[in-house]
Design a protein around this motif. Structure first.
Motif, PDB file in Angstrom:
ATOM      1  N   ALA A  30      -5.836   4.872   9.478  1.00  0.00           N
ATOM      2  CA  ALA A  30      -5.984   5.146  10.645  1.00  0.00           C
ATOM      3  C   ALA A  30      -4.961   4.700  12.156  1.00  0.00           C
ATOM      4  CB  ALA A  30      -7.649   4.817  10.600  1.00  0.00           C
ATOM      5  N   ASP A  31      -4.215   3.599  11.964  1.00  0.00           N
ATOM      6  CA  ASP A  31      -3.516   3.010  13.017  1.00  0.00           C
ATOM      7  C   ASP A  31      -2.541   4.000  13.385  1.00  0.00           C
ATOM      8  OD1 ASP A  31      -1.766   0.848  14.075  1.00  0.00           O
ATOM      9  OD2 ASP A  31      -3.013  -0.350  14.035  1.00  0.00           O
ATOM     10  N   PRO A  32      -2.397   4.276  13.993  1.00  0.00           N
ATOM     11  CA  PRO A  32      -1.025   5.264  14.452  1.00  0.00           C
ATOM     12  C   PRO A  32       0.231   4.934  14.559  1.00  0.00           C
ATOM     13  CG  PRO A  32      -2.281   4.276  16.987  1.00  0.00           C
ATOM     14  CD  PRO A  32      -3.097   3.618  15.750  1.00  0.00           C
ATOM     15  N   ASN A  33       0.623   3.543  14.274  1.00  0.00           N
ATOM     16  CA  ASN A  33       1.231   2.811  14.021  1.00  0.00           C
ATOM     17  C   ASN A  33       2.280   3.416  12.522  1.00  0.00           C
ATOM     18  OD1 ASN A  33       4.011   1.479  13.269  1.00  0.00           O
ATOM     19  ND2 ASN A  33       3.087  -0.931  14.435  1.00  0.00           N
ATOM     20  N   TRP A  34       3.210   3.641  12.342  1.00  0.00           N
ATOM     21  CA  TRP A  34       3.519   4.332  10.884  1.00  0.00           C
ATOM     22  C   TRP A  34       4.097   3.512  10.449  1.00  0.00           C
ATOM     23  CZ3 TRP A  34       8.161   3.740   9.754  1.00  0.00           C
ATOM     24  CH2 TRP A  34       9.634   2.580   9.835  1.00  0.00           C
ATOM     25  N   ILE A  35       4.680   1.938  10.637  1.00  0.00           N
ATOM     26  CA  ILE A  35       4.476   0.852   9.801  1.00  0.00           C
ATOM     27  C   ILE A  35       3.253   0.717   9.268  1.00  0.00           C
ATOM     28  CG2 ILE A  35       5.146  -1.030   9.251  1.00  0.00           C
ATOM     29  CD1 ILE A  35       7.396  -0.760  11.752  1.00  0.00           C
ATOM     30  N   ALA A  36       2.103   0.619  10.219  1.00  0.00           N
ATOM     31  CA  ALA A  36       0.485   0.059   9.576  1.00  0.00           C
ATOM     32  C   ALA A  36       0.504   1.257   8.314  1.00  0.00           C
ATOM     33  CB  ALA A  36       0.260   0.317  10.945  1.00  0.00           C
ATOM     34  N   LYS A  37       1.119   2.220   8.523  1.00  0.00           N
ATOM     35  CA  LYS A  37       0.588   3.334   8.093  1.00  0.00           C
ATOM     36  C   LYS A  37       0.998   3.440   6.346  1.00  0.00           C
ATOM     37  CE  LYS A  37      -0.626   7.219  11.392  1.00  0.00           C
ATOM     38  NZ  LYS A  37      -2.291   7.319  10.694  1.00  0.00           N
ATOM     39  N   LEU A  38       2.168   3.447   6.596  1.00  0.00           N
ATOM     40  CA  LEU A  38       2.810   3.236   6.033  1.00  0.00           C
ATOM     41  C   LEU A  38       2.672   1.584   4.198  1.00  0.00           C
ATOM     42  CD1 LEU A  38       7.422   3.508   6.475  1.00  0.00           C
ATOM     43  CD2 LEU A  38       5.748   5.022   4.710  1.00  0.00           C
ATOM     44  N   MET A  39       1.869   0.948   5.455  1.00  0.00           N
ATOM     45  CA  MET A  39       1.818  -0.801   4.807  1.00  0.00           C
ATOM     46  C   MET A  39       0.451   0.135   4.164  1.00  0.00           C
ATOM     47  SD  MET A  39       2.361  -3.272   7.370  1.00  0.00           S
ATOM     48  CE  MET A  39       1.241  -4.574   6.351  1.00  0.00           C
ATOM     49  N   GLY A  40      -0.612   0.901   4.312  1.00  0.00           N
ATOM     50  CA  GLY A  40      -1.423   1.246   4.355  1.00  0.00           C
ATOM     51  C   GLY A  40      -1.606   1.502   2.988  1.00  0.00           C
ATOM     52  N   ALA A  41      -0.613   3.328   2.837  1.00  0.00           N
ATOM     53  CA  ALA A  41      -0.505   4.146   1.995  1.00  0.00           C
ATOM     54  C   ALA A  41       0.058   2.543   0.414  1.00  0.00           C
ATOM     55  CB  ALA A  41       0.453   4.678   2.024  1.00  0.00           C
ATOM     56  N   GLY A  42       0.856   1.773   0.947  1.00  0.00           N
ATOM     57  CA  GLY A  42       1.310   0.883   0.243  1.00  0.00           C
ATOM     58  C   GLY A  42       0.107   0.470  -0.955  1.00  0.00           C
ATOM     59  N   MET A  43      -0.824  -0.256   0.283  1.00  0.00           N
ATOM     60  CA  MET A  43      -2.055  -1.196  -0.165  1.00  0.00           C
ATOM     61  C   MET A  43      -3.282   0.134  -1.026  1.00  0.00           C
ATOM     62  SD  MET A  43      -2.731  -3.834   3.013  1.00  0.00           S
ATOM     63  CE  MET A  43      -4.752  -3.985   2.833  1.00  0.00           C
ATOM     64  N   LEU A  44      -3.014   0.930  -0.943  1.00  0.00           N
ATOM     65  CA  LEU A  44      -3.876   2.099  -1.994  1.00  0.00           C
ATOM     66  C   LEU A  44      -3.825   1.605  -3.027  1.00  0.00           C
ATOM     67  CD1 LEU A  44      -4.668   5.075   0.752  1.00  0.00           C
ATOM     68  CD2 LEU A  44      -5.985   3.518  -0.663  1.00  0.00           C
ATOM     69  N   VAL A  45      -1.875   1.860  -3.663  1.00  0.00           N
ATOM     70  CA  VAL A  45      -1.265   1.486  -4.577  1.00  0.00           C
ATOM     71  C   VAL A  45      -2.303   0.768  -5.905  1.00  0.00           C
ATOM     72  CG1 VAL A  45       0.379   1.508  -5.745  1.00  0.00           C
ATOM     73  CG2 VAL A  45       0.506   1.756  -4.027  1.00  0.00           C
ATOM     74  N   PHE A  46      -2.084  -0.580  -4.850  1.00  0.00           N
ATOM     75  CA  PHE A  46      -2.913  -1.745  -5.623  1.00  0.00           C
ATOM     76  C   PHE A  46      -4.463  -1.579  -6.384  1.00  0.00           C
ATOM     77  CE2 PHE A  46      -0.081  -3.980  -2.938  1.00  0.00           C
ATOM     78  CZ  PHE A  46       1.183  -4.693  -5.135  1.00  0.00           C
ATOM     79  N   PRO A  47      -5.452  -1.293  -4.728  1.00  0.00           N
ATOM     80  CA  PRO A  47      -6.902  -0.971  -6.131  1.00  0.00           C
ATOM     81  C   PRO A  47      -6.583   0.169  -7.358  1.00  0.00           C
ATOM     82  CG  PRO A  47      -6.466  -0.733  -3.742  1.00  0.00           C
ATOM     83  CD  PRO A  47      -5.353  -0.915  -3.891  1.00  0.00           C
TER      84      PRO A  47
END
Length: 140
Positions: A30-47
């Motif tokens: 939900a963060d507007p920063n694209w780096i944060a969005k990439l990190m969020g997408a990557g973090m969805l992989v672990f769950p």
């Protein structure tokens, strides 16, 4: 701690992990920063990996228990193990039973189940799980 309680605790901890990681990932997405969005997408992989692993382990446990119950109902002979006070088999009795199972092995699900039990009694969990998977596959 009994096995059922241990499995329940580990399942609960995994579900808490899934919940927390997914929440953090969605916050980052939900963060507007694209780096944060990439990190969020990557973090969805672990769950997702954790959920898949949890599903596979529970499925393996349920199928194993069903197969063991079926074997007991059919009167499959158990391994004759001498047990220590801790409940683990003695090394000598585990080796003797392993040799007996290998000598009479004929590739049926019953023999794979006994082989899994013999591997487990010998302390070789990896091969015990592989043999149990073969027993499950042959019984279906």
């Amino acid at each position: 701690m009994t096995t059922k309680i241990w499995v329940g605790v580990m399942t609960l901890l995994t579900l808490v992990y899934l919940y927390l990681m997914t929440g953090r990932a969605l916050t980052l997405l939900a963060d507007p920063n694209w780096i944060a969005k990439l990190m969020g997408a990557g973090m969805l992989v672990f769950p997702l990996i954790a959920a898949w692993a949890l599903y596979r382990e529970i499925q393996f446990g349920i199928r194993s228990q069903r197969l063991i119950s079926r074997a007991m109902d059919e009167g499959l002979s158990e391994l004759q193990l001498e047990l220590r006070p801790s409940g683990r088999a003695t090394k000598e009795s585990a080796e003797r039973e392993f040799d007996r199972v290998k000598a009479t092995f004929n590739d049926s699900w019953q023999d794979w189940l006994l082989l899994a039990e013999a591997y487990d009694a010998s302390g070789d969990r990896r091969r015990a799980r592989a043999a149990m998977r073969q027993a499950i596959a042959k019984s279906e």
